[in-house]
Motif scaffolding. Structure first.
Motif, PDB file in Angstrom:
ATOM      1  N   GLY A 195     -66.343   8.023 -14.715  1.00  0.00           N
ATOM      2  CA  GLY A 195     -65.671   6.671 -13.660  1.00  0.00           C
ATOM      3  C   GLY A 195     -66.559   7.693 -12.707  1.00  0.00           C
ATOM      4  O   GLY A 195     -66.563   8.078 -11.716  1.00  0.00           O
ATOM      5  N   GLY A 196     -65.966   6.162 -11.773  1.00  0.00           N
ATOM      6  CA  GLY A 196     -66.604   6.415 -10.351  1.00  0.00           C
ATOM      7  C   GLY A 196     -65.545   6.974  -9.459  1.00  0.00           C
ATOM      8  O   GLY A 196     -66.143   7.635  -8.268  1.00  0.00           O
ATOM      9  N   ASP A 197     -64.191   6.874  -9.430  1.00  0.00           N
ATOM     10  CA  ASP A 197     -63.239   7.680  -8.854  1.00  0.00           C
ATOM     11  C   ASP A 197     -62.431   8.717 -10.564  1.00  0.00           C
ATOM     12  O   ASP A 197     -61.324   8.442 -10.528  1.00  0.00           O
ATOM     13  CB  ASP A 197     -62.071   6.607  -8.535  1.00  0.00           C
ATOM     14  N   ASP A 198     -63.172   9.857 -10.109  1.00  0.00           N
ATOM     15  CA  ASP A 198     -61.727  11.216 -11.347  1.00  0.00           C
ATOM     16  C   ASP A 198     -62.033  11.903 -10.087  1.00  0.00           C
ATOM     17  O   ASP A 198     -61.225  12.798 -10.925  1.00  0.00           O
ATOM     18  CB  ASP A 198     -63.747  11.314 -11.233  1.00  0.00           C
ATOM     19  N   GLY A 199     -61.285  12.375  -8.775  1.00  0.00           N
ATOM     20  CA  GLY A 199     -60.448  12.768  -8.340  1.00  0.00           C
ATOM     21  C   GLY A 199     -61.180  14.192  -8.523  1.00  0.00           C
ATOM     22  O   GLY A 199     -61.315  15.482  -8.339  1.00  0.00           O
ATOM     23  N   GLY A 200     -62.564  14.373  -8.566  1.00  0.00           N
ATOM     24  CA  GLY A 200     -63.183  15.628  -8.773  1.00  0.00           C
ATOM     25  C   GLY A 200     -63.628  16.306 -10.026  1.00  0.00           C
ATOM     26  O   GLY A 200     -63.883  17.291 -10.069  1.00  0.00           O
ATOM     27  N   GLU A 201     -63.038  15.448 -10.758  1.00  0.00           N
ATOM     28  CA  GLU A 201     -62.920  15.867 -12.193  1.00  0.00           C
ATOM     29  C   GLU A 201     -64.247  16.148 -12.709  1.00  0.00           C
ATOM     30  O   GLU A 201     -64.250  17.457 -13.743  1.00  0.00           O
ATOM     31  CB  GLU A 201     -62.455  15.068 -12.921  1.00  0.00           C
ATOM     32  N   PHE A 202     -65.215  15.734 -12.495  1.00  0.00           N
ATOM     33  CA  PHE A 202     -66.609  15.169 -12.690  1.00  0.00           C
ATOM     34  C   PHE A 202     -67.190  17.088 -12.752  1.00  0.00           C
ATOM     35  O   PHE A 202     -67.837  17.748 -12.908  1.00  0.00           O
ATOM     36  CB  PHE A 202     -67.905  14.919 -12.534  1.00  0.00           C
ATOM     37  N   GLN A 203     -66.554  17.424 -11.428  1.00  0.00           N
ATOM     38  CA  GLN A 203     -67.231  18.319 -10.513  1.00  0.00           C
ATOM     39  C   GLN A 203     -66.568  19.866 -11.712  1.00  0.00           C
ATOM     40  O   GLN A 203     -67.317  20.955 -11.639  1.00  0.00           O
ATOM     41  CB  GLN A 203     -66.441  18.637  -9.417  1.00  0.00           C
ATOM     42  N   MET A 204     -65.334  19.688 -12.201  1.00  0.00           N
ATOM     43  CA  MET A 204     -64.355  20.534 -12.578  1.00  0.00           C
ATOM     44  C   MET A 204     -65.441  20.979 -13.574  1.00  0.00           C
ATOM     45  O   MET A 204     -65.440  21.868 -13.969  1.00  0.00           O
ATOM     46  CB  MET A 204     -63.272  20.385 -12.873  1.00  0.00           C
ATOM     47  N   ALA A 205     -66.022  19.941 -14.577  1.00  0.00           N
ATOM     48  CA  ALA A 205     -66.244  19.713 -15.998  1.00  0.00           C
ATOM     49  C   ALA A 205     -67.484  21.066 -15.292  1.00  0.00           C
ATOM     50  O   ALA A 205     -68.287  21.476 -16.615  1.00  0.00           O
ATOM     51  CB  ALA A 205     -66.830  18.198 -16.195  1.00  0.00           C
ATOM     52  N   VAL A 206     -68.443  20.114 -14.889  1.00  0.00           N
ATOM     53  CA  VAL A 206     -69.473  21.062 -14.110  1.00  0.00           C
ATOM     54  C   VAL A 206     -68.985  22.504 -14.003  1.00  0.00           C
ATOM     55  O   VAL A 206     -69.853  23.027 -15.143  1.00  0.00           O
ATOM     56  CB  VAL A 206     -70.534  21.064 -13.213  1.00  0.00           C
TER      57      VAL A 206
END
Length: 272
Positions: free
Chosen positions: A59-70
């Motif tokens: 999603g576009g508004d993930d609260g920075g969670e994508f970066q955490m996954a990386v």
């Protein structure tokens, strides 16, 4: 509630998302590893499935969670003066050419161990008159978390196990009491090193030209076409005659022209 197993369709969706966004390549054989790395985070967020987590980071508004996954899916294990033959080669080259101005790039800098290792070496060379005083090192990484740590320049002593006692005394501050077992790089070393966030799978603005670029132990995360594209993109920032380093276990990137092999993982950019 126990976490549901990572299904094949969800894994493929996750792999496609990571490849498209940051170039990471996850073959089918890595599914158990990926599941184990993400499981604690998925549960901490109170989610009951990997599907829900992938939907969140897509999603576009993930609260920075994508970066955490990386961060979770890339190994940031590193230490000072890793693969010492590369540092020896750099020292030999610089001692011969004796440049008065130097710009180096640690292109996958992680927590900064490599960048500060280079800074120790260059500082030594400056003090012995083999290079001039005008030198700097840029460290870049895709992870904001590791970059914040790199700027602080505080490390467990174990990470400096290959640093000589002389360099430890010259460049490091040892912690005491509550900070026992930690080491911080001295300010006079840190002032030569800067850090910034960069996605190697996207166009690179004019950062260089650099006299040497270290792109070590990151190509293992990319498939062959992405490896070639990343290397070619990075090499645009290296001056002709400059040195280029990759991890010794990463071999040579097929299809990339203009590199003279010096030793395992070490190359010179041939003038066009």
């Amino acid at each position: 509630m126990p976490l549901k197993e990572l299904g094949e369709a969800t894994y493929q969706e996750l792999a496609a998302l990571m490849h498209e966004a940051v170039g990471l390549s996850f073959p089918a054989a890595k599914k158990p590893l990926i599941a184990s790395r993400l499981a604690p985070r998925v549960q901490r967020l109170g989610l009951d499935s990997y599907e829900a987590y992938v939907a969140l980071i897509a999603g576009g508004d993930d609260g920075g969670e994508f970066q955490m996954a990386v961060d979770l899916l890339t190994t940031n294990e590193t230490y000072f003066f890793r693969e010492p033959a590369h540092f020896d080669l750099l020292e030999s080259e610089l001692s011969h050419s004796r440049p008065q101005r130097l710009r180096l790039w640690s292109a996958a800098s992680s927590f900064g161990d490599e960048a500060y290792s280079l800074a120790m070496l260059l500082s030594d060379l400056q003090q012995t008159g083999r290079i001039g005083a005008d030198w700097s090192i840029l460290g870049t990484d895709i992870s904001e978390r590791v970059l914040r740590s790199a700027v602080e320049a505080i490390y467990p002593e174990e990470r400096l196990r290959h640093v000589t006692p002389e360099r430890l005394k010259r460049y490091c501050l040892r912690g005491s009491e509550g900070s026992a077992g930690l080491v911080q790089m001295q300010a006079r070393l840190r002032e030569h090193v800067g850090f910034g966030q960069l996605n190697l799978c996207r166009p690179i603005e004019e950062l260089g030209p650099f006299d040497a670029i270290f792109l070590r132990n990151v190509l293992i995360y990319f498939d062959a076409p992405t490896k070639q594209a990343v290397v070619e993109r990075v090499l645009t920032q290296l001056r002709p005659g400059g040195l280029f380093f990759i991890g010794t276990a990463e071999g040579r990137v097929p299809g990339v022209a203009g590199l003279q092999v010096l030793s395992p993982g070490a190359f010179r950019k041939v003038a066009a």
